[in-house]
Scaffold this motif. Sequence first.
Motif, PDB file in Angstrom:
ATOM      1  N   ALA A 347      74.489  45.993  47.084  1.00 45.13           N
ATOM      2  CA  ALA A 347      73.780  45.925  45.797  1.00 45.13           C
ATOM      3  C   ALA A 347      72.966  44.642  45.693  1.00 45.13           C
ATOM      4  CB  ALA A 347      74.779  46.018  44.652  1.00 45.13           C
ATOM      5  N   LEU A 348      73.554  43.521  46.125  1.00 40.58           N
ATOM      6  CA  LEU A 348      72.830  42.252  46.093  1.00 40.58           C
ATOM      7  C   LEU A 348      71.653  42.258  47.062  1.00 40.58           C
ATOM      8  CD1 LEU A 348      75.202  41.321  44.353  1.00 40.58           C
ATOM      9  CD2 LEU A 348      75.242  39.194  45.674  1.00 40.58           C
ATOM     10  N   ARG A 349      71.794  43.009  48.132  1.00 42.02           N
ATOM     11  CA  ARG A 349      70.687  43.129  49.078  1.00 42.02           C
ATOM     12  C   ARG A 349      69.519  43.883  48.434  1.00 42.02           C
ATOM     13  NH1 ARG A 349      71.404  42.410  54.245  1.00 42.02           N
ATOM     14  NH2 ARG A 349      73.621  42.987  54.080  1.00 42.02           N
ATOM     15  N   LYS A 350      69.838  44.922  47.660  1.00 36.84           N
ATOM     16  CA  LYS A 350      68.797  45.738  47.032  1.00 36.84           C
ATOM     17  C   LYS A 350      68.010  44.956  45.976  1.00 36.84           C
ATOM     18  CE  LYS A 350      71.115  50.188  47.770  1.00 36.84           C
ATOM     19  NZ  LYS A 350      71.798  51.343  47.119  1.00 36.84           N
ATOM     20  N   VAL A 351      68.676  44.000  45.320  1.00 36.21           N
ATOM     21  CA  VAL A 351      67.967  43.198  44.315  1.00 36.21           C
ATOM     22  C   VAL A 351      67.477  41.881  44.916  1.00 36.21           C
ATOM     23  CG1 VAL A 351      69.168  44.226  42.359  1.00 36.21           C
ATOM     24  CG2 VAL A 351      70.135  42.198  43.466  1.00 36.21           C
ATOM     25  N   LYS A 352      67.499  41.784  46.234  1.00 34.17           N
ATOM     26  CA  LYS A 352      66.931  40.659  46.998  1.00 34.17           C
ATOM     27  C   LYS A 352      67.614  39.320  46.721  1.00 34.17           C
ATOM     28  CE  LYS A 352      62.369  42.806  47.479  1.00 34.17           C
ATOM     29  NZ  LYS A 352      60.909  42.643  47.274  1.00 34.17           N
ATOM     30  N   LEU A 353      68.912  39.354  46.485  1.00 33.62           N
ATOM     31  CA  LEU A 353      69.657  38.111  46.378  1.00 33.62           C
ATOM     32  C   LEU A 353      70.244  37.700  47.721  1.00 33.62           C
ATOM     33  CD1 LEU A 353      71.513  38.373  42.938  1.00 33.62           C
ATOM     34  CD2 LEU A 353      69.330  37.313  43.498  1.00 33.62           C
ATOM     35  N   ILE A 354      70.286  38.637  48.661  1.00 29.84           N
ATOM     36  CA  ILE A 354      70.657  38.333  50.037  1.00 29.84           C
ATOM     37  C   ILE A 354      69.743  39.149  50.957  1.00 29.84           C
ATOM     38  CG2 ILE A 354      73.080  37.897  49.463  1.00 29.84           C
ATOM     39  CD1 ILE A 354      73.760  40.593  50.736  1.00 29.84           C
ATOM     40  N   GLY A 355      69.796  38.850  52.248  1.00 28.50           N
ATOM     41  CA  GLY A 355      69.022  39.623  53.212  1.00 28.50           C
ATOM     42  C   GLY A 355      67.562  39.273  53.273  1.00 28.50           C
ATOM     43  N   VAL A 356      67.166  38.182  52.590  1.00 29.29           N
ATOM     44  CA  VAL A 356      65.786  37.704  52.638  1.00 29.29           C
ATOM     45  C   VAL A 356      65.848  36.217  53.007  1.00 29.29           C
ATOM     46  CG1 VAL A 356      64.814  39.375  51.019  1.00 29.29           C
ATOM     47  CG2 VAL A 356      65.896  37.312  50.150  1.00 29.29           C
ATOM     48  N   PRO A 357      64.740  35.645  53.466  1.00 34.09           N
ATOM     49  CA  PRO A 357      64.767  34.230  53.895  1.00 34.09           C
ATOM     50  C   PRO A 357      65.283  33.266  52.836  1.00 34.09           C
ATOM     51  CG  PRO A 357      62.721  35.281  54.583  1.00 34.09           C
ATOM     52  CD  PRO A 357      63.424  36.267  53.699  1.00 34.09           C
ATOM     53  N   TYR A 358      65.110  33.628  51.558  1.00 30.21           N
ATOM     54  CA  TYR A 358      65.493  32.705  50.503  1.00 30.21           C
ATOM     55  C   TYR A 358      66.724  33.194  49.733  1.00 30.21           C
ATOM     56  CZ  TYR A 358      62.317  36.102  48.361  1.00 30.21           C
ATOM     57  OH  TYR A 358      61.685  37.254  47.996  1.00 30.21           O
ATOM     58  N   GLY A 359      67.486  34.153  50.282  1.00 33.08           N
ATOM     59  CA  GLY A 359      68.653  34.680  49.588  1.00 33.08           C
ATOM     60  C   GLY A 359      69.915  33.881  49.860  1.00 33.08           C
ATOM     61  N   LEU A 360      71.019  34.363  49.302  1.00 34.89           N
ATOM     62  CA  LEU A 360      72.308  33.722  49.491  1.00 34.89           C
ATOM     63  C   LEU A 360      72.732  33.785  50.951  1.00 34.89           C
ATOM     64  CD1 LEU A 360      74.201  35.310  46.442  1.00 34.89           C
ATOM     65  CD2 LEU A 360      73.284  32.987  46.570  1.00 34.89           C
ATOM     66  N   CYS A 361      73.354  32.715  51.430  1.00 31.96           N
ATOM     67  CA  CYS A 361      73.886  32.719  52.784  1.00 31.96           C
ATOM     68  C   CYS A 361      75.271  33.370  52.780  1.00 31.96           C
ATOM     69  CB  CYS A 361      73.949  31.302  53.347  1.00 31.96           C
ATOM     70  SG  CYS A 361      75.157  30.234  52.526  1.00 31.96           S
ATOM     71  N   PHE A 362      75.846  33.558  53.956  1.00 34.13           N
ATOM     72  CA  PHE A 362      77.126  34.251  54.069  1.00 34.13           C
ATOM     73  C   PHE A 362      78.223  33.525  53.286  1.00 34.13           C
ATOM     74  CE2 PHE A 362      81.246  34.676  56.240  1.00 34.13           C
ATOM     75  CZ  PHE A 362      81.451  36.045  56.103  1.00 34.13           C
ATOM     76  N   GLN A 363      78.311  32.200  53.424  1.00 32.25           N
ATOM     77  CA  GLN A 363      79.351  31.444  52.733  1.00 32.25           C
ATOM     78  C   GLN A 363      79.193  31.519  51.223  1.00 32.25           C
ATOM     79  OE1 GLN A 363      82.167  29.937  54.134  1.00 32.25           O
ATOM     80  NE2 GLN A 363      82.654  29.967  51.940  1.00 32.25           N
TER      81      GLN A 363
END
Length: 397
Positions: A347-363
């Motif tokens: 879900a966070l990937r779909k709203v571009k909070l992760i999976g993009v150069p400026y998104g959340l990191c794994f930690q």
Amino acid sequence: MVVAAGSKFNLRRGNSGSCSSHNVVINDRDGGEFSRINKSGCFSSMNQGVRESDCRSFWLTRNQRILDSLLSESSSIMCLQEFWVGNEELVHMYEERLGDAGYQLFKLARTNNRGDVISAKLPMLHVFLCGIVLTLEQGLLTAIRKEHLSIVNYRELLFNDCGDRVAQLLHVKSVNPKDSINQEFLIVNTHLLFPHDSSLSIVRLDQVYQILQYVELYQRENRLKPMPIILCGDWNGSKRGHVYKFLRSQGFVSSYDIANQYTDSYADAHKWVSHRNHRGNICGVDFIWLCNPNQARKPMKTSWAEAVFSILKFQLRKASLSEDDAFSFLKGDNCADSVTYFSFTEALRKVKLIGVPYGLCFQQLQDLWNQVDVDGKGVIDFEEFKVYIVCSFVTTA
């Protein structure tokens, strides 16, 4: 002619010291109100004329006026943003005039030779002027008046993010002979990424989070007692934004709010001094943030998680999702009536909070999940969803 946008406040009663913060950007942005100079010698948003950086007489005169203004203020601390560090003549002028006035200077360029005027197609823009190559490389400049303050330590923070932003940390000590105790405090100078759209809110929040983490680490590594902190810079945000709310939760207050006795109420959120940004839009002038060591605050990681959930909530509202629909969005294809770590991630990937150069990191994703999965069962039920996501404070970009 616009000289600079900024603010100033006194460090303590009696005017024994003061701090000022100014954005002194070179007027080269396309589409902004002051992006170009027309034939009459005035700044214009029309695609006519030349850029200010092309015309030595204009940028030299304007910066001389900026220095005149700065020296007339004689602040103990001067924090400048979007300073043209790639122009050796300009840098020398600031070093000479401020140095002669008793200031110690610290400058820091943005990473990757960045300046906001540079095209995405060009790694660096050069202006050939009188046989000299100038770069529009921008950065920060902090000047400390040696008569008032001595430097204990100086550190640089490179975010290495999509905006190539940086920050300066200065540990200073007062040297006023009238003071029985030389007070120590920390100063930060930075320039956050401009919120071109809501997807960049997570970058801006991360930049502030990194600054506060770095300040905390510096104090811990040097075994320092809690001390006052001053945050200066171009914050590119409003009192209703995620960054503002996060800093307030960490005990910081705006010097402007203190001076005017404003609160965090909705009514006071609209009371600000306005200026026009590079897009020509009217917005609030940034102010200096203050934090005293005895100020109550939430755990930083908790405040950060609340801010991220607020950004998530904002994105879900943009999609016009109801509370039930938002929960369904987060649990995805999961048959059980709960959100799993996998569905949460998707879900966070779909709203571009992760999976993009400026998104959340794994930690950061792990930290966020741990904040909401308080019982450690590995799932979020509807009640937890309402507590940790639906009830996140309401903000804008």
